[in-house]
Design an enzyme around this catalytic site. Structure first.
Site, PDB file in Angstrom:
ATOM      1  N   ASP A   1      -5.944  -7.291   4.594  1.00 53.06           N
ATOM      2  CA  ASP A   1      -7.118  -6.728   3.921  1.00 53.06           C
ATOM      3  C   ASP A   1      -7.994  -7.852   3.387  1.00 53.06           C
ATOM      4  O   ASP A   1      -9.207  -7.885   3.602  1.00 53.06           O
ATOM      5  CB  ASP A   1      -6.649  -5.813   2.778  1.00 53.06           C
ATOM      6  CG  ASP A   1      -7.818  -5.231   2.011  1.00 53.06           C
ATOM      7  OD1 ASP A   1      -8.756  -4.749   2.653  1.00 53.06           O
ATOM      8  OD2 ASP A   1      -7.795  -5.287   0.763  1.00 53.06           O
TER       9      ASP A   1
ATOM     10  N   TYR B   1       0.817  -1.213   0.000  1.00 52.28           N
ATOM     11  CA  TYR B   1       0.000   0.000   0.000  1.00 52.28           C
ATOM     12  C   TYR B   1       0.854   1.268   0.000  1.00 52.28           C
ATOM     13  O   TYR B   1       0.394   2.323  -0.422  1.00 52.28           O
ATOM     14  CB  TYR B   1      -0.911   0.037   1.231  1.00 52.28           C
ATOM     15  CG  TYR B   1      -2.150  -0.800   1.115  1.00 52.28           C
ATOM     16  CD1 TYR B   1      -2.064  -2.185   1.001  1.00 52.28           C
ATOM     17  CD2 TYR B   1      -3.411  -0.218   1.122  1.00 52.28           C
ATOM     18  CE1 TYR B   1      -3.207  -2.958   0.918  1.00 52.28           C
ATOM     19  CE2 TYR B   1      -4.558  -0.986   1.037  1.00 52.28           C
ATOM     20  CZ  TYR B   1      -4.445  -2.350   0.935  1.00 52.28           C
ATOM     21  OH  TYR B   1      -5.578  -3.107   0.846  1.00 52.28           O
TER      22      TYR B   1
ATOM     23  N   ASP C   1     -11.872  -9.519   5.021  1.00 53.33           N
ATOM     24  CA  ASP C   1     -13.158  -9.621   4.305  1.00 53.33           C
ATOM     25  C   ASP C   1     -13.645 -11.067   4.308  1.00 53.33           C
ATOM     26  O   ASP C   1     -14.844 -11.339   4.451  1.00 53.33           O
ATOM     27  CB  ASP C   1     -13.031  -9.138   2.850  1.00 53.33           C
ATOM     28  CG  ASP C   1     -13.358  -7.652   2.693  1.00 53.33           C
ATOM     29  OD1 ASP C   1     -13.068  -6.887   3.636  1.00 53.33           O
ATOM     30  OD2 ASP C   1     -13.894  -7.268   1.647  1.00 53.33           O
TER      31      ASP C   1
ATOM     32  N   ASP D   1      -2.100 -18.780   1.871  1.00 48.68           N
ATOM     33  CA  ASP D   1      -3.087 -19.520   1.078  1.00 48.68           C
ATOM     34  C   ASP D   1      -3.769 -20.594   1.928  1.00 48.68           C
ATOM     35  O   ASP D   1      -4.993 -20.739   1.905  1.00 48.68           O
ATOM     36  CB  ASP D   1      -2.471 -20.098  -0.213  1.00 48.68           C
ATOM     37  CG  ASP D   1      -1.142 -20.792   0.000  1.00 48.68           C
ATOM     38  OD1 ASP D   1      -0.618 -20.771   1.136  1.00 48.68           O
ATOM     39  OD2 ASP D   1      -0.606 -21.366  -0.969  1.00 48.68           O
TER      40      ASP D   1
ATOM     41  N   LYS E   1       3.841 -15.435   3.280  1.00 48.20           N
ATOM     42  CA  LYS E   1       4.066 -16.253   2.086  1.00 48.20           C
ATOM     43  C   LYS E   1       5.579 -16.453   1.979  1.00 48.20           C
ATOM     44  O   LYS E   1       6.229 -16.028   1.011  1.00 48.20           O
ATOM     45  CB  LYS E   1       3.468 -15.517   0.854  1.00 48.20           C
ATOM     46  CG  LYS E   1       3.444 -16.336  -0.415  1.00 48.20           C
ATOM     47  CD  LYS E   1       2.415 -17.452  -0.420  1.00 48.20           C
ATOM     48  CE  LYS E   1       2.522 -18.269  -1.686  1.00 48.20           C
ATOM     49  NZ  LYS E   1       1.643 -19.472  -1.674  1.00 48.20           N
TER      50      LYS E   1
END
Ligand code: IPM
Ligand code: MG
Length: 386
Positions: free
Chosen positions: A249, A143, A253, A225, A193
């Site tokens: 982020d 970001y 959700d 993942d 990751k």
């Protein structure tokens, strides 16, 4: 004696003004039932500021926000300002507030209210005992990394974004996550990751270095993942998750599905700075601006109301009032109040389903009617809540 606090509101765009107004009413009602009051100052940010001032947030307004005890934000953005080629975009206001005010830790708690189990598409037995906290790094990573741009090359257009983390940026959010886990069930999943990304491998080293400082916490590393899969397959197994900006982020959700609706979830963005009353912070629901239902008394205000409860707890030292608001929300749900988003997914609203179908204001009234505060004394802020 009444204690007076200063809170800046950033209603923003779409349903932002609807839900911020709802949360303000709830806080004022809690204050009236107790011994505090809030002096509210509103600033423009997002598309609303672009329309008036030509920028997503003015530096004066940023300064006003930084000088308050806390900030309550609705949502920013909408189709009107979504031109991908525009230099000025509503989201820049969010990044300025988060980045300039150094609010590096975004706390996103996810609990499942028993009455909302049917609102989730997941099987009820998977939702039993779900109580997790996502700690998302908020002021670095993709970001904020530079360069971030589109370029013209001989071979056509290309674009680049930069994923970078310093050791210090990782350490401060990881330490906070360890502290929070120590005050909860003592389990921390650090999500990365590391099989692909250098930043994730540094992240892992920092987590391992911090581990001995928090002997009561059992910390594990988890690839993002597989974490995404486990969040819906075995969500009750999680306690605290800590992860970098973009992973946080996306995972938050996904986790909102557990709670029945994106409209339910609050968040707190915190830094290191303390005010006279607590930790300075910015509080916002995790949902977006939902322009299709803006101004129509349809938005679920609970995510923002619960964000305001977090604000009272973390930034104002008013734990009793925070608990009272959370209990009032739970009671309204128990009593059958439902905004549209909380009805069983995929079914048409049925007037005969036994629920009390309400909009933003009806839900807010139902919460306010159920507020009762145990004790009026502000709680000390020294240790910070868990
Ligand atoms: C969130 C939102 C924002 C983000 C958007 C609006 C830029 O999705 O707060 O989760 O990605 O941080
Ligand atoms: Mg998001």
């Amino acid at each position: 004696m009444t204690t007076r606090f200063r809170v800046v509101t950033v209603p923003g765009d779409g349903v932002g003004p609807d839900v911020v107004d709802a949360a303000r009413r709830v806080v004022d009602a809690a204050g009236a039932a107790s011994t505090f009051s809030v002096e509210w100052t509103e600033i423009l940010a997002g598309g609303a500021a672009i329309d008036v001032h030509g920028v997503a947030i003015r530096s004066d307004d940023l300064e006003t926000a930084g000088a308050a005890d806390a900030i309550l934000l609705g949502a920013v953005g909408g189709p009107k300002w979504s031109d991908p080629n525009a230099d000025v975009r509503p989201e820049q206001a969010l990044f300025a507030l988060r980045g300039d005010l150094e609010l590096f830790a975004n706390l996103r708690p996810v609990q499942v209210h028993p009455a909302l189990v049917p609102s989730s598409p997941l099987r009820p037995e998977l939702l039993e005992g779900v109580d997790l906290l996502i700690v998302r790094e908020l002021t670095s990573g993709l970001y904020f990394g530079r360069p971030s741009e589109e370029r013209r090359t001989e071979g056509g257009r290309m674009a680049v974004d930069t994923l970078q983390y310093t050791e210090g940026e990782i350490r401060r959010v990881v330490r906070l996550a360890f502290e929070l886990a120590a005050g909860r069930r003592g389990r921390l999943a650090s999500v990365d990751k590391a099989n692909v990304l250098a930043t994730s491998r540094l992240w892992r080293k920092v987590v391992d270095e911090e581990r001995p400082n928090f002997p009561t916490v059992e910390a594990s590393h988890q690839l993002v993942d597989s974490c995404a899969m486990l969040l819906v397959r075995q969500p009750a197994a999680f306690d605290v998750l800590v992860t970098e900006n973009l992973f946080g982020d996306i995972l938050s959700d996904e986790a909102a599905v557990l709670a029945g609706s994106l409209g339910m979830l609050p968040s707190a963005s915190l830094g290191d700075r303390r005010t006279a009353h607590g930790r300075f912070g910015l509080y916002e629901p995790i949902h977006g601006s939902a322009p299709d239902i803006a101004g129509r008394d349809l938005a679920n205000p609970i995510g923002t109301i619960l964000s305001a409860a977090m604000l009272l707890r973390w930034s104002l030292g008013l734990d009793d009032a925070a608990i009272a608001i959370e209990a009032a929300v739970a009671a309204a749900l128990d009593d059958g109040y439902r905004t549209r988003d909380l009805l069983r997914p995929g079914t048409a609203p049925d007037p005969a389903d036994g629920f009390r179908h309400v909009g933003t204001s009806g839900m807010t009234d139902a919460v306010i009617e159920r507020i009762s505060i145990r004790s009026a004394a502000p709680t000390p802020v020294a240790a910070g809540p868990s």
